[in-house]
Design a protein around this motif. Structure first.
Motif, PDB file in Angstrom:
ATOM      1  N   LEU A 269      46.469  10.172  28.971  1.00  0.00           N
ATOM      2  CA  LEU A 269      47.329   9.001  29.112  1.00  0.00           C
ATOM      3  C   LEU A 269      46.951   7.933  28.092  1.00  0.00           C
TER       4      LEU A 269
ATOM      5  N   PRO B  74      37.026   1.435  31.941  1.00  0.00           N
ATOM      6  CA  PRO B  74      38.170   2.255  31.546  1.00  0.00           C
ATOM      7  C   PRO B  74      37.771   3.355  30.570  1.00  0.00           C
TER       8      PRO B  74
ATOM      9  N   GLU C 153      43.663   4.269  37.375  1.00  0.00           N
ATOM     10  CA  GLU C 153      44.351   5.464  36.860  1.00  0.00           C
ATOM     11  C   GLU C 153      43.400   6.659  36.794  1.00  0.00           C
ATOM     12  N   ILE C 154      42.156   6.415  36.415  1.00  0.00           N
ATOM     13  CA  ILE C 154      41.151   7.491  36.388  1.00  0.00           C
ATOM     14  C   ILE C 154      40.974   8.081  37.778  1.00  0.00           C
TER      15      ILE C 154
ATOM     16  N   ASN D  28      43.214  13.717  32.778  1.00  0.00           N
ATOM     17  CA  ASN D  28      44.592  13.248  32.646  1.00  0.00           C
ATOM     18  C   ASN D  28      44.654  11.783  32.226  1.00  0.00           C
ATOM     19  N   ALA D  29      43.702  10.984  32.678  1.00  0.00           N
ATOM     20  CA  ALA D  29      43.649   9.577  32.258  1.00  0.00           C
ATOM     21  C   ALA D  29      43.338   9.474  30.762  1.00  0.00           C
ATOM     22  N   THR D  30      42.495  10.379  30.281  1.00  0.00           N
ATOM     23  CA  THR D  30      42.185  10.409  28.843  1.00  0.00           C
ATOM     24  C   THR D  30      43.439  10.722  28.040  1.00  0.00           C
TER      25      THR D  30
ATOM     26  N   ARG E 262      34.289   3.651  39.140  1.00  0.00           N
ATOM     27  CA  ARG E 262      35.192   4.763  39.414  1.00  0.00           C
ATOM     28  C   ARG E 262      34.754   5.434  40.718  1.00  0.00           C
TER      29      ARG E 262
ATOM     30  N   ASN F  62      43.095   7.959  40.246  1.00  0.00           N
ATOM     31  CA  ASN F  62      44.349   8.517  40.765  1.00  0.00           C
ATOM     32  C   ASN F  62      44.709   9.861  40.146  1.00  0.00           C
TER      33      ASN F  62
ATOM     34  N   ALA G 269      43.233   3.576  29.639  1.00  0.00           N
ATOM     35  CA  ALA G 269      43.575   3.973  31.006  1.00  0.00           C
ATOM     36  C   ALA G 269      42.570   3.309  31.936  1.00  0.00           C
ATOM     37  N   THR G 270      43.068   2.698  32.978  1.00  0.00           N
ATOM     38  CA  THR G 270      42.247   1.870  33.866  1.00  0.00           C
ATOM     39  C   THR G 270      41.418   2.719  34.835  1.00  0.00           C
TER      40      THR G 270
END
Length: 204
Positions: A94, A31, A82-83, A90-92, A194, A85, A78-79
């Motif tokens: 989040l 993550p 999510e990374i 954006n995951a960062t 990932r 997706n 962020a999982t």
């Protein structure tokens, strides 16, 4: 007593602030972890705080406990899913919003967020100030960087116990030569690697 810690003075000059930083934007696995830090009380022990990348693993572990004593802390994760997706940037953001929400839920007051780097946190409405190389300028950002790094390393050590053949304890998911060779030989682990980061290694 005159305080000489320039990183602490930097924070004082910026008002009632929290510092935000992340760990794990670059790795091929695991993550991304963000942390928020707000100082409770200054102590000379905090003079050892620096950008987490400039500290040894042992120093980070020691400072982790000191920081928890002297700062309010929020952690957001962020999982891998999510990374893949929403992309790593954006995951960062989040993860950062989740870390800030943790601090806000505890009713810890601040007026401005100091963010490491050159981006404001997307979809966050509070006042923000991005600071390039902030983890070497702001005590709170540096503290957040250590909390994020140690937290993520511990997650990767737990993963290493489940997948010993991938030796995550050595590379923490980063794209080292060893890790790349293991991925090519054994393949990626669903939910751990990932997929969006592996295209150059494994092809489309």
């Amino acid at each position: 007593m005159k305080i000489k810690n320039e990183m602490y003075i930097f924070d004082l000059e910026n008002g009632k602030i929290v510092g935000v930083d992340e760990a794990g934007r670059g790795p091929l696995a695991g993550p991304v972890v963000a942390a928020v830090a707000k100082l409770k009380s200054f102590d000379e022990k905090l003079n050892k705080i620096n950008d987490s990348k400039k500290l040894s693993e042992k120093s980070r572990e020691e400072l982790f406990e000191i920081i928890k004593e002297h700062f309010y802390i929020g952690i957001g994760i962020a999982t891998v899913e999510e990374i893949d997706n929403v992309n790593i940037l954006n995951a960062t953001f989040l993860a950062m919003r989740r870390a800030l929400a943790q601090i806000e839920d505890e009713k810890i007051f601040f007026e401005r967020v100091l963010v490491d780097g050159n981006h404001k946190i997307r979809e966050y409405s509070g006042e923000q100030l991005p600071i390039i190389k902030g983890d070497s300028k702001s005590l709170s950002i540096a503290a957040a960087s250590i909390i994020a790094k140690v937290t993520r390393d511990r997650i990767m050590l737990d993963i290493a116990k489940d997948y010993p053949e991938y030796v995550f304890e050595k590379h923490k998911g980063y794209g080292t030569k060893l890790h790349r060779e293991i991925i090519i030989t054994k393949g990626p682990i669903e939910g751990i690697h990932r997929k969006s980061f592996l295209k150059k290694i494994l092809g489309e």
